[in-house]
Design an enzyme around this catalytic site. Sequence first.
Site, PDB file in Angstrom:
ATOM      1  N   GLY A  14      83.340 -35.834  18.921  1.00  0.00           N
ATOM      2  CA  GLY A  14      82.176 -36.701  19.074  1.00  0.00           C
ATOM      3  C   GLY A  14      82.419 -38.096  18.540  1.00  0.00           C
ATOM      4  O   GLY A  14      82.834 -38.270  17.400  1.00  0.00           O
ATOM      5  N   GLY A  16      80.048 -40.543  18.242  1.00  0.00           N
ATOM      6  CA  GLY A  16      78.808 -41.216  17.842  1.00  0.00           C
ATOM      7  C   GLY A  16      78.997 -41.871  16.475  1.00  0.00           C
ATOM      8  O   GLY A  16      80.123 -42.119  16.042  1.00  0.00           O
ATOM      9  N   PHE A  17      77.903 -42.132  15.785  1.00  0.00           N
ATOM     10  CA  PHE A  17      77.993 -42.819  14.496  1.00  0.00           C
ATOM     11  C   PHE A  17      78.841 -42.038  13.491  1.00  0.00           C
ATOM     12  O   PHE A  17      79.699 -42.593  12.825  1.00  0.00           O
ATOM     13  CB  PHE A  17      76.595 -43.061  13.925  1.00  0.00           C
ATOM     14  CG  PHE A  17      75.872 -44.174  14.603  1.00  0.00           C
ATOM     15  CD1 PHE A  17      76.276 -45.488  14.422  1.00  0.00           C
ATOM     16  CD2 PHE A  17      74.799 -43.926  15.443  1.00  0.00           C
ATOM     17  CE1 PHE A  17      75.617 -46.539  15.056  1.00  0.00           C
ATOM     18  CE2 PHE A  17      74.138 -44.961  16.076  1.00  0.00           C
ATOM     19  CZ  PHE A  17      74.537 -46.263  15.892  1.00  0.00           C
ATOM     20  N   GLY A  18      78.611 -40.722  13.384  1.00  0.00           N
ATOM     21  CA  GLY A  18      79.342 -39.923  12.412  1.00  0.00           C
ATOM     22  C   GLY A  18      80.824 -39.857  12.726  1.00  0.00           C
ATOM     23  O   GLY A  18      81.671 -40.189  11.890  1.00  0.00           O
ATOM     24  N   VAL A  82      84.613 -30.197  24.706  1.00  0.00           N
ATOM     25  CA  VAL A  82      84.927 -29.067  23.837  1.00  0.00           C
ATOM     26  C   VAL A  82      83.958 -27.942  24.181  1.00  0.00           C
ATOM     27  O   VAL A  82      82.741 -28.115  24.080  1.00  0.00           O
ATOM     28  CB  VAL A  82      84.795 -29.458  22.358  1.00  0.00           C
ATOM     29  CG1 VAL A  82      85.088 -28.256  21.460  1.00  0.00           C
ATOM     30  CG2 VAL A  82      85.729 -30.610  22.037  1.00  0.00           C
ATOM     31  N   GLU A 173      58.666 -46.930  20.046  1.00  0.00           N
ATOM     32  CA  GLU A 173      59.412 -48.051  20.605  1.00  0.00           C
ATOM     33  C   GLU A 173      59.328 -48.071  22.132  1.00  0.00           C
ATOM     34  O   GLU A 173      59.135 -49.129  22.739  1.00  0.00           O
ATOM     35  CB  GLU A 173      60.869 -47.984  20.126  1.00  0.00           C
ATOM     36  CG  GLU A 173      60.981 -48.397  18.658  1.00  0.00           C
ATOM     37  CD  GLU A 173      62.293 -48.013  17.985  1.00  0.00           C
ATOM     38  OE1 GLU A 173      62.529 -48.466  16.864  1.00  0.00           O
ATOM     39  OE2 GLU A 173      63.076 -47.251  18.583  1.00  0.00           O
ATOM     40  N   ASP A 302      73.730 -35.217  13.385  1.00  0.00           N
ATOM     41  CA  ASP A 302      72.669 -34.359  13.925  1.00  0.00           C
ATOM     42  C   ASP A 302      73.104 -32.908  14.086  1.00  0.00           C
ATOM     43  O   ASP A 302      72.283 -32.054  14.434  1.00  0.00           O
ATOM     44  CB  ASP A 302      72.205 -34.889  15.291  1.00  0.00           C
ATOM     45  CG  ASP A 302      71.367 -36.142  15.153  1.00  0.00           C
ATOM     46  OD1 ASP A 302      71.030 -36.500  14.005  1.00  0.00           O
ATOM     47  OD2 ASP A 302      71.050 -36.766  16.174  1.00  0.00           O
ATOM     48  N   ALA A 317      71.000 -42.905  12.198  1.00  0.00           N
ATOM     49  CA  ALA A 317      72.350 -43.442  12.210  1.00  0.00           C
ATOM     50  C   ALA A 317      72.919 -43.635  10.800  1.00  0.00           C
ATOM     51  O   ALA A 317      74.062 -43.243  10.549  1.00  0.00           O
ATOM     52  CB  ALA A 317      72.368 -44.755  12.987  1.00  0.00           C
TER      53      ALA A 317
END
Lengths: 423, 423
Positions: A14, A16-18, A82, A173, A302, A317
């Site tokens: 992944g 993403g942010f992590g 995966v 938002e 997450d 995030a």
Amino acid sequence: MPGAATDPHVVIVGGGFGGLHAARALAGRPVRVTLLDRRNHHLFQPLLYQVATAALNAADIATPLRSILRRATNVTVLLADVEKVDLAARRLDLDRGHMSYDALILAAGASHSYFGHGEWETLAPGLKTLEDALEIRRRVLLAYEAAEREEDGAEQGALLSFVVIGGGPTGVELAGALAEISRETIARDFRLIDPAKARIILVEGGPRVLSAFPETLSRRAERALQKIGVEVRTDAVVTRITPDAVWIGGEQIRARTVLWAAGVAATPLARSLGVPLDRSGRVLVDPDLSIPGHPEAFAIGDMCALTQEGRPLPGLAPVAIQEGRATAANVLRRLAGLPTRAFRYRDKGTMATIGRAAAVAVVGPLKLSGLIAWLAWLFVHIMFLIGFRNRFLVLFEWAWAYVTWHRGARLITRPWRPEPGER
Amino acid sequence: MPGAATDPHVVIVGGGFGGLHAARALAGRPVRVTLLDRRNHHLFQPLLYQVATAALNAADIATPLRSILRRATNVTVLLADVEKVDLAARRLDLDRGHMSYDALILAAGASHSYFGHGEWETLAPGLKTLEDALEIRRRVLLAYEAAEREEDGAEQGALLSFVVIGGGPTGVELAGALAEISRETIARDFRLIDPAKARIILVEGGPRVLSAFPETLSRRAERALQKIGVEVRTDAVVTRITPDAVWIGGEQIRARTVLWAAGVAATPLARSLGVPLDRSGRVLVDPDLSIPGHPEAFAIGDMCALTQEGRPLPGLAPVAIQEGRATAANVLRRLAGLPTRAFRYRDKGTMATIGRAAAVAVVGPLKLSGLIAWLAWLFVHIMFLIGFRNRFLVLFEWAWAYVTWHRGARLITRPWRPEPGER
């Protein structure tokens, strides 16, 4: 594979942010890193609703993972899916072939949860990926186009009604941006309908919007939303969604466009691990974010559930970024034969925006709202964006949108006729 | 409908260069205008290859028709599909309902022609719409991603081979841009493959590329292409396309990515008219661009065939723009009871670009090539773009790309796994 062939192999799932921040923290260290993702880009998810509402282009908030990690020569990026993780064998099943690891960082994120109503997914799309955002944009813009051609008054009303389900930051938002589009951006573009008469309805099951914020800020956000024309419905649980209506108990709201911002669930990959998960399918990790019984495998962002001071860490995030960095450090510590450290989240503040020039923010003891919170939000989000180009372009797009009320990215790039079964 | 209800109703089909400029010329005049298009945007097609090769965003070269015509209050834009034209009844069959007209301007453009090989369409996509451009971008980027994961040498070679069929301006521009991507933009992004070793092959059936240009410029363009790494194959007629190869007579070129830039045909709508068409399905119009026997109906741009000084007018944006304006004037003249005027194309020059800082151009007696032609090309194209925002952003993107060799828009926004039957 680059990096010394004898270096331990760290696989990150992944981007993403992590996952991205874990990869960056491992750049130049004595490990071979493979970052696997199903997409070729890192996505700045906090601004995804701006792509959905045509204020920004997809490319403004996404950067190819390869470009970001170009100089990290010990990191290989592969586009791969995966399918299963075998923790005992330290091996991943990919869409094609397998991959072994010495250390694993699972950061595959979350997808939408429809609380057991999987059939709502096509009726009320959620907002997690660029594709989601472009699909939402397409539906919103097509609703106005169809209304312009519609001669039946009731049907026209349904086309000009937009329901957003879920009063968290994403829902708030989205609803705020939809209101602005109808009231300002496209107000003068149509001849036969008045877009300013469109209804934007925000539906929240709990007693207030932005429930993670202090109650005073929830109330201020609610008033700000009402001021720009959003109908806010709290304590309103959606019981049924049909192609042209949303039901709250016995009440029917006719609407052709329904958007989902209510629930998230960890990726199905977590289930393949065979370890205990929480209600939302997230891995119940040890305090150092490792998977119980598998000290060389970590789950972050997450994908993991961790409680700090009696409260679960939110799916934000900053949490994922800090977890990514801490996990990279723990991986290196373990490989050096040192004990790992427990993760501790340092909360630097939370914010949500409500359209143009209004937002709410909590920074330590400070509770901000209105323009000052919005300026803080703007500053933080632009500074966070990865890569100069994006930062500059986003700033320019926003400045331009602010001055002109135009939305530059108002394009429908898929066939406009409804797909069978879509409406 | 806005405009005085008693004003004559002019229907324009298609919001490309011809239709849009006709609509603009009719703005504020004593007519009710309805502009019908299947897309919500006008597309700056000459730069479409830059979207396909990830140098520009879709939004940089497309603008919603509604925004362009916002101030033309006698013009109504409708998203609709015209299925049939009944010239005798002066009526259009739409996807839903009908529409009558007093005057008609058909400007629905062209699509690809596979010269009787319709089965090649999925194997070798062409470049006419934003969707086409995004699909080509996706295929090109995914080919590199797949090559990075491929262990079989021959298959890796096929993944890193790109064949462009057709040596006209689009083919030359596409091949040049593909060569630059491989040699510069992504050269350092991969760990296991060397993108600079990718083969870019431009296949032309005739004896030279850019056959509409003088022969000296064709030769210069060929040399410029070879210099940036494109293999140019002239007198090479493609006889077969399979999912992993292109055949030129008995010779097989293994390639996973094949792009079509060889032929165009008028939209099928022309066939519904029941009037004489040329070989490519274009309407054989009278000198004033009206359809023979139907003085109130006109066909312009790629939908019509007109000969001037013994040569057919080319399918270029300037031709369509001039035809759109001339036809708007003729419509007004007819409605005022005046005779129409024959259309006369004024050639202000033709140009084609060959990658970074090289181009060829013919302006009257002048034949330009190299940097000066490229600067002329850059200037003309930026000035032509509609709307300040796009002009500014495109300029910035180009300046940025020129300085850094980066391509900002390198995103794959659809599922990356091949669709069934696609490969």
